[in-house]
Design a protein around this motif. Structure first.
Motif, PDB file in Angstrom:
ATOM      1  N   LEU A 108       0.832  -1.214   0.000  1.00  0.00           N
ATOM      2  CA  LEU A 108       0.000   0.000   0.000  1.00  0.00           C
ATOM      3  C   LEU A 108       0.865   1.262   0.000  1.00  0.00           C
ATOM      4  O   LEU A 108       0.539   2.248  -0.661  1.00  0.00           O
ATOM      5  CB  LEU A 108      -0.934   0.001   1.222  1.00  0.00           C
ATOM      6  N   ALA A 109       1.988   1.198   0.728  1.00  0.00           N
ATOM      7  CA  ALA A 109       2.870   2.364   0.817  1.00  0.00           C
ATOM      8  C   ALA A 109       3.504   2.696  -0.534  1.00  0.00           C
ATOM      9  O   ALA A 109       3.910   3.835  -0.769  1.00  0.00           O
ATOM     10  CB  ALA A 109       3.950   2.121   1.870  1.00  0.00           C
ATOM     11  N   GLY A 110       3.581   1.701  -1.415  1.00  0.00           N
ATOM     12  CA  GLY A 110       4.187   1.916  -2.730  1.00  0.00           C
ATOM     13  C   GLY A 110       3.206   2.416  -3.781  1.00  0.00           C
ATOM     14  O   GLY A 110       3.577   2.594  -4.941  1.00  0.00           O
ATOM     15  N   LEU A 111       1.956   2.637  -3.382  1.00  0.00           N
ATOM     16  CA  LEU A 111       0.915   3.041  -4.338  1.00  0.00           C
ATOM     17  C   LEU A 111       0.388   4.429  -3.982  1.00  0.00           C
ATOM     18  O   LEU A 111       0.476   4.850  -2.833  1.00  0.00           O
ATOM     19  CB  LEU A 111      -0.248   2.044  -4.278  1.00  0.00           C
ATOM     20  N   ASP A 112      -0.209   5.096  -4.957  1.00  0.00           N
ATOM     21  CA  ASP A 112      -0.830   6.376  -4.641  1.00  0.00           C
ATOM     22  C   ASP A 112      -2.358   6.272  -4.747  1.00  0.00           C
ATOM     23  O   ASP A 112      -3.039   7.268  -4.922  1.00  0.00           O
ATOM     24  CB  ASP A 112      -0.281   7.503  -5.527  1.00  0.00           C
ATOM     25  N   PHE A 113      -2.842   5.035  -4.628  1.00  0.00           N
ATOM     26  CA  PHE A 113      -4.293   4.825  -4.601  1.00  0.00           C
ATOM     27  C   PHE A 113      -4.593   3.692  -3.620  1.00  0.00           C
ATOM     28  O   PHE A 113      -3.720   2.851  -3.353  1.00  0.00           O
ATOM     29  CB  PHE A 113      -4.823   4.483  -6.002  1.00  0.00           C
ATOM     30  N   PRO A 114      -5.809   3.648  -3.059  1.00  0.00           N
ATOM     31  CA  PRO A 114      -6.174   2.536  -2.184  1.00  0.00           C
ATOM     32  C   PRO A 114      -6.511   1.285  -3.006  1.00  0.00           C
ATOM     33  O   PRO A 114      -6.741   1.381  -4.213  1.00  0.00           O
ATOM     34  CB  PRO A 114      -7.411   3.038  -1.444  1.00  0.00           C
ATOM     35  N   LEU A 115      -6.548   0.152  -2.339  1.00  0.00           N
ATOM     36  CA  LEU A 115      -6.813  -1.121  -3.014  1.00  0.00           C
ATOM     37  C   LEU A 115      -8.192  -1.657  -2.655  1.00  0.00           C
ATOM     38  O   LEU A 115      -8.509  -1.826  -1.476  1.00  0.00           O
ATOM     39  CB  LEU A 115      -5.759  -2.153  -2.612  1.00  0.00           C
ATOM     40  N   ALA A 116      -8.975  -1.928  -3.689  1.00  0.00           N
ATOM     41  CA  ALA A 116     -10.200  -2.697  -3.480  1.00  0.00           C
ATOM     42  C   ALA A 116      -9.769  -4.146  -3.359  1.00  0.00           C
ATOM     43  O   ALA A 116      -9.001  -4.630  -4.196  1.00  0.00           O
ATOM     44  CB  ALA A 116     -11.142  -2.533  -4.669  1.00  0.00           C
ATOM     45  N   ALA A 117     -10.209  -4.830  -2.310  1.00  0.00           N
ATOM     46  CA  ALA A 117      -9.781  -6.223  -2.147  1.00  0.00           C
ATOM     47  C   ALA A 117     -10.808  -7.040  -1.383  1.00  0.00           C
ATOM     48  O   ALA A 117     -10.843  -7.015  -0.155  1.00  0.00           O
ATOM     49  CB  ALA A 117      -8.426  -6.303  -1.446  1.00  0.00           C
ATOM     50  N   PRO A 118     -11.637  -7.762  -2.109  1.00  0.00           N
ATOM     51  CA  PRO A 118     -12.481  -8.757  -1.456  1.00  0.00           C
ATOM     52  C   PRO A 118     -11.626  -9.988  -1.160  1.00  0.00           C
ATOM     53  O   PRO A 118     -10.493 -10.074  -1.637  1.00  0.00           O
ATOM     54  CB  PRO A 118     -13.525  -9.082  -2.530  1.00  0.00           C
ATOM     55  N   SER A 119     -12.137 -10.901  -0.370  1.00  0.00           N
ATOM     56  CA  SER A 119     -11.401 -12.131  -0.108  1.00  0.00           C
ATOM     57  C   SER A 119     -11.121 -12.838  -1.446  1.00  0.00           C
ATOM     58  O   SER A 119     -11.947 -12.817  -2.355  1.00  0.00           O
ATOM     59  CB  SER A 119     -12.186 -13.033   0.847  1.00  0.00           C
TER      60      SER A 119
END
Ligand code: TXA
Ligand code: MG
Length: 314
Positions: A126-137
């Motif tokens: 996450l720290a390497g990205l400039d956007f949040p991650l959508a992540a379902p199981s």
């Protein structure tokens, strides 16, 4: 299917920056992650999972500061983030005005689910990205959630999905989802943070359905977490051909195909083993999986929630 070890986490970051999907480890279960701000990426998450489009996704953030860019933060969120983030607690909050998250990710709702995960490898990504991650199981819709890279591989065999291997998920059960849009927190999905733990911070916290009126989490489908063979709950004796998912002391003769969630009756240990053991016992050589009663307290609420969905008629 490329499985990356921790050393190569930058390749996972690069793939995500290149609008690819990557399965990532979290402390609860593995997630099927992609850029939450990109409609096409989010659509591919739904397609790969076979997930109904009315079921919104959790958005994973680096912390409260990133969350505040996407939701209308409030005092309840402030208190609970201080107590439980990073960790296994997901907040439902109103979308911020001009929220850049794909509308598809929140299934057209005016709320958004946000969580800051604690797994160090997930945090590094996450720290390497400039956007949040959508992540379902990272499981096919309706199936058992994955708690290891190997489980994800089983779910998506034959695809070219990249998996970042972060070892076994320490908690093994999904985050607790709390609706923070009202005056007091309402649990809409029981999970690894317990009602008791939440009430220790905000005493007025309740469980959805207990008092009525609150929103229902759209993902709480009756049949979910389902093995391919039947599941029989509250078993106090065995039937012919069944495998046994035990808990604590076994007061009858156990079959050869027995796995014990926790021999000492420890609910936290049982939660960590639940999905892996359901997978191991899910074999056509058994007629069903008989499950011994699990105490309905603490994380036992979430374990029983998952088991009742695993057993629901299909
Ligand atoms: O531990 C977890 O929460 C894992 C890891 C990967 O973070 N994620 C996870 O995601 O379990 P998923 O998609 O399998 O479950 C998300 C749950 C669903 O029950 C969904 O309906 C609910 O969160 N949800 C998401 N957005 C919501 C919203 N705006 N309002 C109500 N419920 C929402
Ligand atoms: Mg799921």
């Amino acid at each position: 299917m490329p499985i990356l070890t921790q050393t190569f986490f930058q390749r996972a970051v690069d793939a995500l920056l290149g609008q690819q999907l990557v399965a990532l480890p979290t402390e609860t279960v593995y997630g099927l992650a992609g850029d939450a701000t990109d409609d096409d990426v989010v659509a591919r998450i739904f397609a790969l999972k076979g997930r109904p489009s009315f079921n919104p996704l959790i958005i994973h953030v680096t912390g409260p500061a990133q969350a505040m860019l996407h939701v209308q933060w409030n005092e309840l969120a402030e208190q609970l983030a201080a107590a439980f983030w990073p960790g296994a607690l997901t907040f439902i909050l109103p979308r911020a005005t001009d929220c850049p998250i794909s509308l598809l990710a929140s299934a057209g709702l005016d709320t958004l689910a946000v969580r800051c995960p604690a797994h160090p490898l997930m945090q590094q990504v996450l720290a390497g990205l400039d956007f949040p991650l959508a992540a379902p199981s990272a499981n096919r819709s309706g199936r058992i959630s994955p708690t290891s890279a190997e489980h994800v591989e089983q779910e998506f065999a034959g695809t070219d999905l990249t998996i970042l291997d972060g070892g076994d998920s320490a908690i093994g059960l999904e985050s607790t989802v709390v609706d923070l849009t009202g005056d007091a927190p309402v649990i809409v999905r029981p999970g690894s943070v317990t009602l008791e733990q939440l009430q220790a911070i905000i005493p007025s916290t309740s469980v959805q359905g207990a008092s009525g009126g609150a929103i229902i989490s759209p993902g709480q489908l009756a049949s979910h977490y389902a093995p391919s063979i039947p599941v029989r709950l509250n078993a106090t004796q065995m039937r012919a051909g069944e495998a046994l998912l035990a808990f604590g002391d076994i007061p009858f003769e156990a079959p050869a195909a027995t796995l014990n969630l926790s021999e000492t009756g420890d609910l936290v240990e049982a939660a960590a083993n639940l999905f892996a053991y359901l997978r191991q016992l899910d074999s056509p050589e058994h007629r069903a999986i008989a499950v011994m009663p699990i105490a309905q307290m603490g994380i036992g609420l979430a374990i029983n929630d998952r088991l009742s969905r695993a057993a629901a008629g299909r």
